[in-house]
Enzyme design. Structure first.
Site, PDB file in Angstrom:
ATOM      1  N   HIS A  60     -10.724  42.512  41.901  1.00  0.00           N
ATOM      2  CA  HIS A  60     -10.367  42.169  40.519  1.00  0.00           C
ATOM      3  C   HIS A  60     -11.414  41.196  39.986  1.00  0.00           C
ATOM      4  O   HIS A  60     -11.283  39.978  40.134  1.00  0.00           O
ATOM      5  CB  HIS A  60      -8.971  41.545  40.481  1.00  0.00           C
ATOM      6  CG  HIS A  60      -8.461  41.237  39.108  1.00  0.00           C
ATOM      7  ND1 HIS A  60      -7.325  41.809  38.588  1.00  0.00           N
ATOM      8  CD2 HIS A  60      -8.930  40.416  38.142  1.00  0.00           C
ATOM      9  CE1 HIS A  60      -7.113  41.337  37.367  1.00  0.00           C
ATOM     10  NE2 HIS A  60      -8.083  40.489  37.077  1.00  0.00           N
ATOM     11  N   GLY A  68     -12.542  34.972  25.550  1.00  0.00           N
ATOM     12  CA  GLY A  68     -12.513  34.924  24.106  1.00  0.00           C
ATOM     13  C   GLY A  68     -11.222  34.358  23.568  1.00  0.00           C
ATOM     14  O   GLY A  68     -11.039  34.268  22.354  1.00  0.00           O
ATOM     15  N   THR A  98      -8.306  40.734  28.512  1.00  0.00           N
ATOM     16  CA  THR A  98      -7.739  40.541  27.182  1.00  0.00           C
ATOM     17  C   THR A  98      -8.557  41.265  26.122  1.00  0.00           C
ATOM     18  O   THR A  98      -8.018  41.873  25.202  1.00  0.00           O
ATOM     19  CB  THR A  98      -7.721  39.030  26.832  1.00  0.00           C
ATOM     20  OG1 THR A  98      -7.239  38.306  27.951  1.00  0.00           O
ATOM     21  CG2 THR A  98      -6.820  38.771  25.640  1.00  0.00           C
ATOM     22  N   TYR A 129      -5.957  44.994  29.020  1.00  0.00           N
ATOM     23  CA  TYR A 129      -4.575  44.524  28.883  1.00  0.00           C
ATOM     24  C   TYR A 129      -3.701  45.543  28.148  1.00  0.00           C
ATOM     25  O   TYR A 129      -2.510  45.645  28.374  1.00  0.00           O
ATOM     26  CB  TYR A 129      -4.560  43.220  28.065  1.00  0.00           C
ATOM     27  CG  TYR A 129      -4.719  41.942  28.845  1.00  0.00           C
ATOM     28  CD1 TYR A 129      -5.294  41.909  30.102  1.00  0.00           C
ATOM     29  CD2 TYR A 129      -4.300  40.735  28.285  1.00  0.00           C
ATOM     30  CE1 TYR A 129      -5.453  40.725  30.790  1.00  0.00           C
ATOM     31  CE2 TYR A 129      -4.458  39.537  28.962  1.00  0.00           C
ATOM     32  CZ  TYR A 129      -5.031  39.542  30.213  1.00  0.00           C
ATOM     33  OH  TYR A 129      -5.186  38.356  30.878  1.00  0.00           O
ATOM     34  N   ARG A 162      -0.056  37.547  25.667  1.00  0.00           N
ATOM     35  CA  ARG A 162      -1.266  38.280  25.275  1.00  0.00           C
ATOM     36  C   ARG A 162      -1.151  39.777  25.539  1.00  0.00           C
ATOM     37  O   ARG A 162      -2.076  40.528  25.260  1.00  0.00           O
ATOM     38  CB  ARG A 162      -2.478  37.723  26.038  1.00  0.00           C
ATOM     39  CG  ARG A 162      -2.838  36.301  25.685  1.00  0.00           C
ATOM     40  CD  ARG A 162      -3.774  35.702  26.724  1.00  0.00           C
ATOM     41  NE  ARG A 162      -3.085  35.498  28.001  1.00  0.00           N
ATOM     42  CZ  ARG A 162      -3.684  35.132  29.129  1.00  0.00           C
ATOM     43  NH1 ARG A 162      -5.004  34.975  29.151  1.00  0.00           N
ATOM     44  NH2 ARG A 162      -2.984  34.947  30.234  1.00  0.00           N
ATOM     45  N   ARG A 226       1.420  32.470  40.014  1.00  0.00           N
ATOM     46  CA  ARG A 226       1.290  31.830  38.709  1.00  0.00           C
ATOM     47  C   ARG A 226       2.315  30.738  38.473  1.00  0.00           C
ATOM     48  O   ARG A 226       2.017  29.692  37.893  1.00  0.00           O
ATOM     49  CB  ARG A 226       1.404  32.890  37.612  1.00  0.00           C
ATOM     50  CG  ARG A 226       1.248  32.345  36.207  1.00  0.00           C
ATOM     51  CD  ARG A 226       1.416  33.428  35.174  1.00  0.00           C
ATOM     52  NE  ARG A 226       0.341  34.401  35.207  1.00  0.00           N
ATOM     53  CZ  ARG A 226      -0.847  34.225  34.627  1.00  0.00           C
ATOM     54  NH1 ARG A 226      -1.115  33.101  34.001  1.00  0.00           N
ATOM     55  NH2 ARG A 226      -1.754  35.177  34.678  1.00  0.00           N
ATOM     56  N   ASP A 284     -10.581  37.157  40.458  1.00  0.00           N
ATOM     57  CA  ASP A 284     -10.581  37.082  38.989  1.00  0.00           C
ATOM     58  C   ASP A 284     -11.898  36.475  38.493  1.00  0.00           C
ATOM     59  O   ASP A 284     -11.946  35.815  37.454  1.00  0.00           O
ATOM     60  CB  ASP A 284      -9.397  36.274  38.474  1.00  0.00           C
ATOM     61  CG  ASP A 284      -8.966  36.666  37.062  1.00  0.00           C
ATOM     62  OD1 ASP A 284      -9.486  37.663  36.539  1.00  0.00           O
ATOM     63  OD2 ASP A 284      -8.125  35.958  36.481  1.00  0.00           O
TER      64      ASP A 284
END
Length: 389
Positions: A60, A68, A98, A129, A162, A226, A284
Site C-alpha cells: 500500500h 491535497g 483521496t 477512494y 472523505r 486507527r 502508506d
C-alpha cells in the site's frame, strides 16, 4: 554474473539454518549447506554473522504521491527508487487515494513501470477512494483482466468523512467484480479498503460475509490500528478469518493500551490468539497523513515513509519479543499469499531473487537484492534513482 550468498542464517521465513544461496539471473537457483563454484565469474556476498530474509513487500504505497487535503501545496511528492530499496522493499503495490482527479490511473501505471525499469517489482490497484470506481478501461473486470500491472482494487474508502459513502449494494458489486476479474485472470482481485474513523467500521465487511458467497479473504481492510474501537473489531474480525493490515507510518494513543504502533498491535493480536497468517503490514508511504479536529477541520499534515515498514517489524522482534519467523511474515509471505504473488515472499529455489540481508547484531539492513540485482550493498546505494548523480 552468478551471485553466491555465503554463510547466512536463512529465514525463508521458516528458519532453514546456515545456508548458501546461489542466484542465477533473477531467480534463486540453489539453497544448500555449502556451494562451491570454481573457474566461473561469480560475485560472492559474505553473509556470515548476518540474517537472510525474503525481500519485503509493501502492499500500500502512494507511488505518485497523494494528499491535497490541506490544499494544493500539501500534495505529497512521488516515491523514489531508493526510498524503497534502502527500506528493503523489493516489491511495491501502488495506489491512488483521496485524490483521483489530479492523480490518475494512467500516471499510476506509468510510475509503476518506471520503478520496475529501475529494479523493483511493481503492481497497482485500480481506483481510488471513490465508489463507484473510476477505472482505466470500462470496468473493474476489464482492468484486472487486461492490464498486467493491475492486481486488484483500492484503496477504496469506507467509514470516513472523505469517502463517497457508498451503499452496501454498490460496495458488494465492486467486490464481486474484483473477485471475478481475479478468477478469470489468475490474479488476486483483492480489494484494499481504507478504514476511517466513522461509525460504519467493519459493518459492510461482515454483511459481505453474511449476505453473499464472497469469502473474507477477498478484501483487506487497512489502517486497522486507527482507533481503539476499530482495533478491537480487528481482533474479532481476524479471529473470524478476515485479513487485516496495519499501517506502519502511523501510531495512535489508546487510553487502555498506551501508544499502539504496528509492532505493539502485532504483539496484542498474537496474545489474543489471532493467526499470524491473517495479519500484514504496509507503510502508506508518500501518502498524506492529515490531522483533523473533532469537527473534521484540517489542522496539519505529515507524510508516510516506506522506511517505517521494516522498522516496525524490527521493533516487533527487539521490543515485543516476537519470533523472527513470525514477525517477517507480515511483510513477506503473508502479503504474497494475499496478493497471489507466486514467486514472492519466500526464499525458495525457483522463486524471484528478492533478498534482504540484515546484521545479526542489530537487525539493521545491510544488503538488498531485487530480482537478482544488488541494489544496496554493505549499507551503500549501488543503484541510484534515474535522476540522481
Amino acid at each position: 554474473m552468478l551471485k553466491l550468498i555465503k554463510g547466512g542464517k536463512v529465514f525463508a521465513p521458516k528458519y532453514l539454518g546456515v545456508k548458501d544461496i546461489l542466484i542465477c539471473g533473477n531467480k534463486i537457483g540453489y539453497i544448500r549447506d555449502n556451494i562451491e563454484i570454481k573457474d566461473i565469474d561469480i560475485k560472492i556476498i559474505n553473509a556470515e554473522g548476518k540474517l537472510v530474509f525474503p525481500g519485503f513487500i509493501d502492499s500500500h504505497v502512494h507511488v505518485l504521491g497523494g494528499g491535497g487535503e490541506g490544499g494544493y501545496k500539501t500534495r505529497t511528492p512521488e516515491i523514489r527508487l531508493t526510498d524503497l530499496t534502502t527500506a528493503g522493499v523489493t516489491t511495491v503495490v501502488g495506489c491512488l487515494g483521496t485524490d483521483g482527479v489530479t492523480r490518475d490511473m494512467k500516471s499510476l501505471i506509468a510510475k509503476a513501470r518506471g520503478l520496475e525499469e529501475e529494479g523493483v517489482t511493481s503492481f497497482v490497484y485500480t481506483g481510488s477512494y471513490k465508489i463507484p470506481v473510476k477505472t482505466l478501461m470500462d470496468s473493474i473486470q476489464e482492468d484486472i483482466l487486461l492490464i498486467d500491472k493491475i492486481i486488484g482494487v483500492g484503496e477504496v474508502a469506507l467509514s470516513d468523512h472523505r469517502s463517497f459513502h457508498p451503499s452496501f449494494e454498490e460496495f458488494s458489486y465492486l467486490v464481486s467484480e474484483a473477485r471475478v476479474g481475479g478468477m478469470l485472470s489468475g490474479k488476486a482481485g483483492i480489494v484494499n479498503i481504507h478504514m476511517g474513523d466513522g461509525k460504519l467500521e467493519l459493518d459492510y465487511l461482515y454483511r459481505l460475509a453474511k449476505e453473499t458467497e464472497i469469502p473474507l479473504s477477498q478484501v483487506v481492510p487497512t489502517h486497522m490500528g486507527r482507533n481503539a474501537s476499530l482495533f478491537k473489531q480487528a481482533v474479532k474480525y481476524a479471529k473470524d478469518g478476515g485479513l487485516i493490515d496495519f499501517t506502519t507510518s502511523t501510531a495512535e494513543k489508546f487510553l487502555d493500551e498506551g501508544e499502539i504502533k504496528s509492532s505493539k498491535a502485532l504483539r496484542i493480536m498474537l496474545d489474543k490468539g489471532v493467526n499470524i497468517s491473517n495479519i500484514s503490514f504496509s507503510s502508506d508511504a508518500q501518502g498524506s497523513l492529515p490531522k483533523f479536529d473533532e469537527n473534521g477541520k484540517y489542522i496539519g499534515i505529515e507524510i508516510g515513509k516506506s522506511s517505517s515498514l521494516y522498522k516496525e517489524v524490527r521493533d516487533a522482534i527487539l521490543e515485543e519479543n516476537i519470533e523472527i519467523t513470525d514477525a517477517i511474515k507480515v511483510i513477506t509471505s503473508n502479503p504474497a499469499q494475499n496478493l497471489k504473488l507466486k514467486y514472492k515472499g519466500k526464499i525458495e529455489e525457483g522463486n524471484d531473487a528478492d533478498i534482504v540481508i540484515v546484521n545479526e547484531s542489530d537487525l539493521n539492513i545491510n544488503t538488498v537484492i531485487a530480482m537478482g540485482k544488488v541494489m544496496i550493498e554493505n549499507n551503500e546505494i549501488v543503484v541510484k534513482n534515474t535522476f540522481e548523480w
